[in-house]
Design a protein around this motif. Sequence first.
Motif, mmCIF file in Angstrom:
data_model
loop_
_atom_site.group_PDB
_atom_site.id
_atom_site.type_symbol
_atom_site.label_atom_id
_atom_site.label_comp_id
_atom_site.label_asym_id
_atom_site.label_seq_id
_atom_site.Cartn_x
_atom_site.Cartn_y
_atom_site.Cartn_z
ATOM 1 N N VAL A 92 0.682 -1.207 0.097
ATOM 2 C CA VAL A 92 0.120 -0.033 0.103
ATOM 3 C C VAL A 92 0.933 1.053 0.046
ATOM 4 O O VAL A 92 1.419 1.627 1.032
ATOM 5 N N ASP A 93 1.163 1.835 -1.271
ATOM 6 C CA ASP A 93 2.265 2.783 -1.449
ATOM 7 C C ASP A 93 1.701 4.190 -1.665
ATOM 8 O O ASP A 93 0.804 4.180 -2.896
ATOM 9 N N PHE A 94 1.672 5.091 -1.037
ATOM 10 C CA PHE A 94 0.933 6.527 -1.455
ATOM 11 C C PHE A 94 1.965 7.515 -0.591
ATOM 12 O O PHE A 94 2.720 7.182 0.339
ATOM 13 N N GLY A 95 1.740 8.803 -0.842
ATOM 14 C CA GLY A 95 2.319 9.856 -0.277
ATOM 15 C C GLY A 95 2.478 10.020 1.051
ATOM 16 O O GLY A 95 1.247 9.810 1.577
ATOM 17 N N PHE A 96 3.325 10.374 1.751
ATOM 18 C CA PHE A 96 3.281 10.716 3.108
ATOM 19 C C PHE A 96 3.009 9.436 4.029
ATOM 20 O O PHE A 96 2.521 9.707 5.248
ATOM 21 N N ASN A 97 3.353 8.339 3.554
ATOM 22 C CA ASN A 97 2.858 7.208 4.395
ATOM 23 C C ASN A 97 3.712 6.823 5.742
ATOM 24 O O ASN A 97 3.382 6.157 6.527
ATOM 25 N N LEU A 98 4.844 7.618 5.708
ATOM 26 C CA LEU A 98 5.623 7.642 7.093
ATOM 27 C C LEU A 98 4.473 8.103 8.156
ATOM 28 O O LEU A 98 4.522 7.678 9.337
ATOM 29 N N VAL A 99 3.769 9.243 7.912
ATOM 30 C CA VAL A 99 3.111 9.975 8.952
ATOM 31 C C VAL A 99 1.926 8.661 9.293
ATOM 32 O O VAL A 99 1.711 8.651 10.261
ATOM 33 N N VAL A 100 1.322 8.007 8.177
ATOM 34 C CA VAL A 100 0.242 7.371 8.370
ATOM 35 C C VAL A 100 0.871 5.970 9.030
ATOM 36 O O VAL A 100 -0.006 5.484 9.944
ATOM 37 N N ALA A 153 16.398 12.412 4.149
ATOM 38 C CA ALA A 153 16.093 11.862 2.712
ATOM 39 C C ALA A 153 15.139 12.835 1.967
ATOM 40 O O ALA A 153 15.089 12.538 0.677
ATOM 41 N N GLY A 154 14.521 13.874 2.494
ATOM 42 C CA GLY A 154 13.883 14.895 1.764
ATOM 43 C C GLY A 154 12.464 14.344 1.350
ATOM 44 O O GLY A 154 11.841 14.790 0.298
ATOM 45 N N SER A 155 11.980 13.384 2.201
ATOM 46 C CA SER A 155 10.609 12.851 1.725
ATOM 47 C C SER A 155 9.768 12.444 2.839
ATOM 48 O O SER A 155 10.424 11.982 4.021
ATOM 49 N N LEU A 156 8.666 12.289 2.921
ATOM 50 C CA LEU A 156 7.946 11.525 3.919
ATOM 51 C C LEU A 156 7.290 10.339 3.251
ATOM 52 O O LEU A 156 6.365 9.708 4.196
ATOM 53 N N ASN A 157 7.677 9.800 2.449
ATOM 54 C CA ASN A 157 7.295 8.382 1.707
ATOM 55 C C ASN A 157 8.450 7.338 2.223
ATOM 56 O O ASN A 157 9.481 7.604 2.073
#
Length: 304
Positions: A92-100, A153-157
């Motif tokens: 299940v891959d989408f943006g900002f999934n670190l927050v999720v 890393a410059g990302s929340l994914n």
Amino acid sequence: MDAVKLGFSLAGIILLLFLPPFLDGIARRVKARLQYRRGPPLMQTWYDLNKLFALPSVKPTTSAIFTWAPYLALASAISAALLLPYGNVVPVDFGFNLVVFFYVVLMVSVFLILAGLSVQNAFSHIGSSREMQIVLTVEPLIAILYGVLAYNAGSLNIADIIANLHLTPSLVMTYVLLAYALYVESGFVPFDIAEAEQEVIGGPLAEYSGRLLGVFYYAIYIKRFALLWFFVSMLVLPWVGPVDTAEKAALVLALQFLLTIAFYPIIAALEATNARLRIDHVIKMNTRAFFAGIVILAMAFMGW
């Protein structure tokens, strides 16, 4: 390519559903050997879960929270595990999934707290109170460490973070502190203060039995698996480098699996050689770690 992604996604789903109780079986065997006992079969945790699933649950309250909390905790744990990479594929891959990922893992503890508070039992309330105190002190630390990873890393994914980490002193310190924080979040000894079976008879789960107890245990095992798999992925994927072929992705998945298996005897050894801490000691430790995390975050902002 779609078939390859589907294959790795299915492999991830199979691992997250069937491996966690087996890992607990490994830990039980290792702890037994360290205590000069033979120990149960590696599948013993699965046998225990199957027995609980087959038994009816005694419900001491009519509260819907008591009934639904185990299933919601299980759904949260599975959702967290689905956000992680298996090989180079995230089911299940989408943006900002670190927050999720941060929030759905947290929800397992939240439902555990609510379950303990939904009954009229002093032991359950004490266990829920302890779980709440641990959550309120360790989750801010985890949020800061996730922030360091995202900034580095410059990302929340999660997949992008793993692929773009840069080795810096702050990143090395983040790994060390993250190992501590995820260990506390998993509730292993000496941080199993909320459960504390010898002291508060299971804490939030004191009134649970049968199928509902089995579902709660299953959710906790999957949560522990998800947290460990996240940490292992942070070790394996940056070291392997770009994963551009199915063969390399299979190698990554094999390394993730083997390292996850290898970590559990270490966890079991820590559990077998440590006594449970008091809640005030854990709060002090988490508070100190939180301020250390702030220092690491400041170092990351300065490019260190």
